[in-house]
Design an enzyme around this catalytic site. Sequence first.
Site, PDB file in Angstrom:
ATOM      1  N   SER A 254       0.843  -1.192   0.000  1.00  0.00           N
ATOM      2  CA  SER A 254       0.000   0.000   0.000  1.00  0.00           C
ATOM      3  C   SER A 254       0.878   1.240   0.000  1.00  0.00           C
ATOM      4  O   SER A 254       2.116   1.158   0.022  1.00  0.00           O
ATOM      5  CB  SER A 254      -0.912   0.011   1.228  1.00  0.00           C
ATOM      6  OG  SER A 254      -0.140   0.119   2.422  1.00  0.00           O
ATOM      7  N   LYS A 255       0.227   2.402   0.030  1.00  0.00           N
ATOM      8  CA  LYS A 255       0.956   3.671  -0.032  1.00  0.00           C
ATOM      9  C   LYS A 255       1.924   3.836   1.137  1.00  0.00           C
ATOM     10  O   LYS A 255       2.939   4.520   1.009  1.00  0.00           O
ATOM     11  CB  LYS A 255      -0.039   4.841  -0.028  1.00  0.00           C
ATOM     12  CG  LYS A 255      -0.848   4.964  -1.308  1.00  0.00           C
ATOM     13  CD  LYS A 255      -1.811   6.141  -1.219  1.00  0.00           C
ATOM     14  CE  LYS A 255      -2.640   6.266  -2.489  1.00  0.00           C
ATOM     15  NZ  LYS A 255      -3.621   7.376  -2.379  1.00  0.00           N
ATOM     16  N   ARG A 256       1.600   3.222   2.281  1.00  0.00           N
ATOM     17  CA  ARG A 256       2.479   3.419   3.434  1.00  0.00           C
ATOM     18  C   ARG A 256       3.847   2.767   3.241  1.00  0.00           C
ATOM     19  O   ARG A 256       4.806   3.097   3.936  1.00  0.00           O
ATOM     20  CB  ARG A 256       1.818   2.906   4.710  1.00  0.00           C
ATOM     21  CG  ARG A 256       1.594   1.416   4.759  1.00  0.00           C
ATOM     22  CD  ARG A 256       0.755   1.025   5.974  1.00  0.00           C
ATOM     23  NE  ARG A 256       0.504  -0.390   6.021  1.00  0.00           N
ATOM     24  CZ  ARG A 256       1.330  -1.285   6.541  1.00  0.00           C
ATOM     25  NH1 ARG A 256       2.482  -0.894   7.039  1.00  0.00           N
ATOM     26  NH2 ARG A 256       1.017  -2.567   6.562  1.00  0.00           N
ATOM     27  N   GLY A 258       5.415   3.014   0.348  1.00  0.00           N
ATOM     28  CA  GLY A 258       6.053   3.813  -0.704  1.00  0.00           C
ATOM     29  C   GLY A 258       5.129   3.850  -1.906  1.00  0.00           C
ATOM     30  O   GLY A 258       3.917   3.656  -1.772  1.00  0.00           O
TER      31      GLY A 258
END
Length: 490
Positions: A254-256, A258
């Site tokens: 996920s975005k967390r 990167g």
Amino acid sequence: MQNNPIRVRFAPSPTGFLHVGGARTALFNWLFARHSGGTFILRIEDTDRERSKPEYEEAILRDLRWLGLDWDEGPVKGGEKGPYFQTQRRSLYQEQLQKLLSTGNAYHCFCTPDELAADRESQVAAGKIYRYSGKCSWLTADEADQKTKNGELSAIRLKVKEGVTTFTDIVRGQVTVNHDEIDDLVLVRRDGEPTYNFVAVVDDALMEISHVIRGDDHLPNTPKQILIYNALGFKIPQFAHIPLILGPDRSPLSKRHGASSVSEFKRQGYLPETMMNYLALLGWSFDGKTEIFNREELIKKFGLERVVKSAAAFDYEKLQWLNGHYLRAVDDEKMFHLCRDYLVENKIVSPEYVESQEAYLRRAAGLVRGNLKIISEVGEQLTYFLNDVYSYDPQALIKFKTAENAPIFEQAIKVLKETDSLAPAPLEERFRKEATGMGRKFGELVHPIRLAITGRTHSPNLFEIMEALGKDRCIDRLHRFLNSIQPTNA
């Protein structure tokens, strides 16, 4: 070779940007189709009216094109099995729904959300796994019609009979599910919206999809969909559920972690060749050791039999290494365009600057290209070409900003003032002689001069940098550094 035509599909929902997990699914479908001489279909699952947006749809098409995943049927291209947007296929769903109702394979369910919640609560309290009782399936056609006439809303459910469903997944092997574990599936909700499992089956069947290749998070949907296939009398495709992509911490990417969308990797300066190569390695391996594959090699060597069951971890460092490999193979002209476009798009330089300083920018980009793993590093790498130098590496400053090094900068200034040409080879030879004359090693001159001119301890060839910057810039920077050692020395 299969007797029946190979037809596969990628069916994204335009509710966000294309995630690398979706891109990997698209790639595996595309490679399978291209390897087997089959057809790759793009279908847009846009039934989520609230979250589906035209800009996401456009972004998905743009990212697929950027990756090089061309489709044979779908949006823009069209095809005989269209439309290729679910919102344009409602009449087809209604037709199949009536078939299920008329054959007794589906029924109207008038249970309200409150009634279903109460039923669930009582079953859970009794220590049971919740399963819809099926009580509305006992209604006669006349009773159901009367409720509808009275204005009662209904969902439509598939009647699931006792038994088991067994299928052989190309990746997972044989899977068996007892129907005790499957509710009477909701095909259409009370608000009239068809459910994913229903429309996916109708679409895949009418588009004559031969192989459904998708993430293994869809594995629980498969026995339910097979029940719908059987109820409608459709031929069941082969299934291949590919492993999920995890972050370095083994949780879903996920975005967390990167960048996780194709557009973000593109923005950061990864090449499409890199992304295609790397995504192919997430869950597939040719021989367990080869890691570099161009497009043609992937098409030739790809096969679902080499897809692994275990989840694939996304390794950002490996991706950067792979991108560095592909960047080194890019010719100078393409490299300049990649760097220029990134610099302009991110407002590091203006289009006017590029126009007036193109030769200088070409030279600078050519010098730093060997240090780039991703194009987005070019701005930082070109700092001392695009701006004057006022800050320096702190550790190197302690080492080289000393009175005993002042003669190095004085001599460097003197050499540059006396030199008409800054051609790298002769200039380097001149500084080697100066080092000998001063009783110093060559590196004892180069490292402090590099720091004064670039602010760094590492850079491309110093003398090529000096030639690109020009005599005046180099002398100014050497003077500035020298004056920080001897403020009175002009």
